[in-house]
Motif scaffolding. Sequence first.
Motif, PDB file in Angstrom:
ATOM      1  N   GLY A  75       0.816  -1.209   0.000  1.00  0.00           N
ATOM      2  CA  GLY A  75       0.000   0.000   0.000  1.00  0.00           C
ATOM      3  C   GLY A  75       0.845   1.253   0.000  1.00  0.00           C
ATOM      4  N   MET A  76       1.934   1.220   0.752  1.00  0.00           N
ATOM      5  CA  MET A  76       2.832   2.372   0.832  1.00  0.00           C
ATOM      6  C   MET A  76       3.484   2.651  -0.522  1.00  0.00           C
ATOM      7  SD  MET A  76       5.989   2.842   3.544  1.00  0.00           S
ATOM      8  CE  MET A  76       5.060   1.816   4.699  1.00  0.00           C
ATOM      9  N   ALA A  79       0.796   3.829  -3.293  1.00  0.00           N
ATOM     10  CA  ALA A  79       0.336   5.203  -3.098  1.00  0.00           C
ATOM     11  C   ALA A  79       1.444   6.203  -3.388  1.00  0.00           C
ATOM     12  CB  ALA A  79      -0.183   5.374  -1.672  1.00  0.00           C
ATOM     13  N   ALA A  80       2.666   5.903  -2.932  1.00  0.00           N
ATOM     14  CA  ALA A  80       3.775   6.826  -3.170  1.00  0.00           C
ATOM     15  C   ALA A  80       4.092   6.923  -4.657  1.00  0.00           C
ATOM     16  CB  ALA A  80       5.009   6.355  -2.397  1.00  0.00           C
ATOM     17  N   GLN A  81       4.056   5.818  -5.349  1.00  0.00           N
ATOM     18  CA  GLN A  81       4.340   5.821  -6.788  1.00  0.00           C
ATOM     19  C   GLN A  81       3.333   6.685  -7.538  1.00  0.00           C
ATOM     20  OE1 GLN A  81       3.658   2.166  -9.169  1.00  0.00           O
ATOM     21  NE2 GLN A  81       5.851   2.274  -9.632  1.00  0.00           N
ATOM     22  N   VAL A 162       1.979  10.447   2.457  1.00  0.00           N
ATOM     23  CA  VAL A 162       2.726  11.478   3.187  1.00  0.00           C
ATOM     24  C   VAL A 162       4.232  11.351   2.974  1.00  0.00           C
ATOM     25  CG1 VAL A 162       0.935  11.664   4.946  1.00  0.00           C
ATOM     26  CG2 VAL A 162       2.856  10.121   5.322  1.00  0.00           C
ATOM     27  N   SER A 163       4.671  10.340   2.245  1.00  0.00           N
ATOM     28  CA  SER A 163       6.107  10.164   2.027  1.00  0.00           C
ATOM     29  C   SER A 163       6.631  11.259   1.104  1.00  0.00           C
ATOM     30  CB  SER A 163       6.390   8.789   1.414  1.00  0.00           C
ATOM     31  OG  SER A 163       5.845   8.709   0.115  1.00  0.00           O
ATOM     32  N   GLU A 167      11.504   6.699  -3.243  1.00  0.00           N
ATOM     33  CA  GLU A 167      12.620   6.002  -2.621  1.00  0.00           C
ATOM     34  C   GLU A 167      12.432   5.898  -1.113  1.00  0.00           C
ATOM     35  OE1 GLU A 167      12.844   8.488  -4.747  1.00  0.00           O
ATOM     36  OE2 GLU A 167      13.593   7.420  -6.521  1.00  0.00           O
ATOM     37  N   ALA A 168      11.953   6.986  -0.496  1.00  0.00           N
ATOM     38  CA  ALA A 168      11.729   6.956   0.946  1.00  0.00           C
ATOM     39  C   ALA A 168      10.649   5.947   1.304  1.00  0.00           C
ATOM     40  CB  ALA A 168      11.342   8.349   1.440  1.00  0.00           C
ATOM     41  N   ALA A 169       9.593   5.900   0.496  1.00  0.00           N
ATOM     42  CA  ALA A 169       8.522   4.934   0.750  1.00  0.00           C
ATOM     43  C   ALA A 169       9.033   3.511   0.581  1.00  0.00           C
ATOM     44  CB  ALA A 169       7.350   5.195  -0.195  1.00  0.00           C
ATOM     45  N   GLY A 170       9.877   3.293  -0.434  1.00  0.00           N
ATOM     46  CA  GLY A 170      10.425   1.961  -0.651  1.00  0.00           C
ATOM     47  C   GLY A 170      11.313   1.511   0.497  1.00  0.00           C
TER      48      GLY A 170
END
Length: 263
Positions: A75-76, A79-81, A162-163, A167-170
């Motif tokens: 999910g993270m 959504a970040a992508q 919110v990321s 890269e941070a989300a990954g």
Amino acid sequence: MTTLLSDGGAVLTRQLQKARHAPALLVLTQTMPIMMLLFFGYVFGSALAMPGAEYREFLVPGLLAATAANGLMTGMFTAAQDAHRGVMDRFRTLPMSRAAVPLGQTAADLLTTAVSMVPLMLVGLAMGWRVENGLPGALGALGVLLLFRFAAAWVGTYLGLVSRSEEAAGQLGSATFVLPMLSSAYLPTAGLPGWLRTVAEWNPISAVATAVRELCGNAGGAATAPGAAWPASHPVAGAVLWSLLLLLLAVPPATRRFARGRD
């Protein structure tokens, strides 16, 4: 409500089509739990106090719970992508329900997870795992797993929105791999040091894994050690309550974050 379901269905279809064009990712998500089952079941199982067959019966529900918890990571990342590639901005310009996009994404994740659990269950059956409580127990266990996956996906969606970057989300998503290690997914918690046992027993993954074991009639399905935390002593209720709490904490802020867009 009709608009939400209609718009959510459109987003769900988009996500499923997107997954269809990434077969390598689907194969990876299906084979990784199976590889872990074979490795843990035959390598670790021979070194534990539990006999091999009993440990594999204990392990399969734990891996199913860990697979459900991976909704946090998927999910993270999803959504970040979409957020950082402008997809969310395009959705936001359309006359659609603001909750439809995260709902469609999490619903698509739920469907793909339900399919990906089938090979793991089949390999588990071949290794000796059985559902001793019949069809009602199997359906109850599946319901607990999918509810928790849905909740974890919503939490991941919020964190992805919110990321600051993909890269941070990954990186954060990869770090969630340690969460099943701090639970009863792979090992009983009774032999852990006091503070670590407390952390593991209050870990939602522990409640889900133990609930699946209890509903399926498998080894480790009930806490017998004195002083066990409430979720370990009441795993089915604990798993459901944890899932509902996570949904309560994640759905409203994820919806608001999508509607507001990036700062």
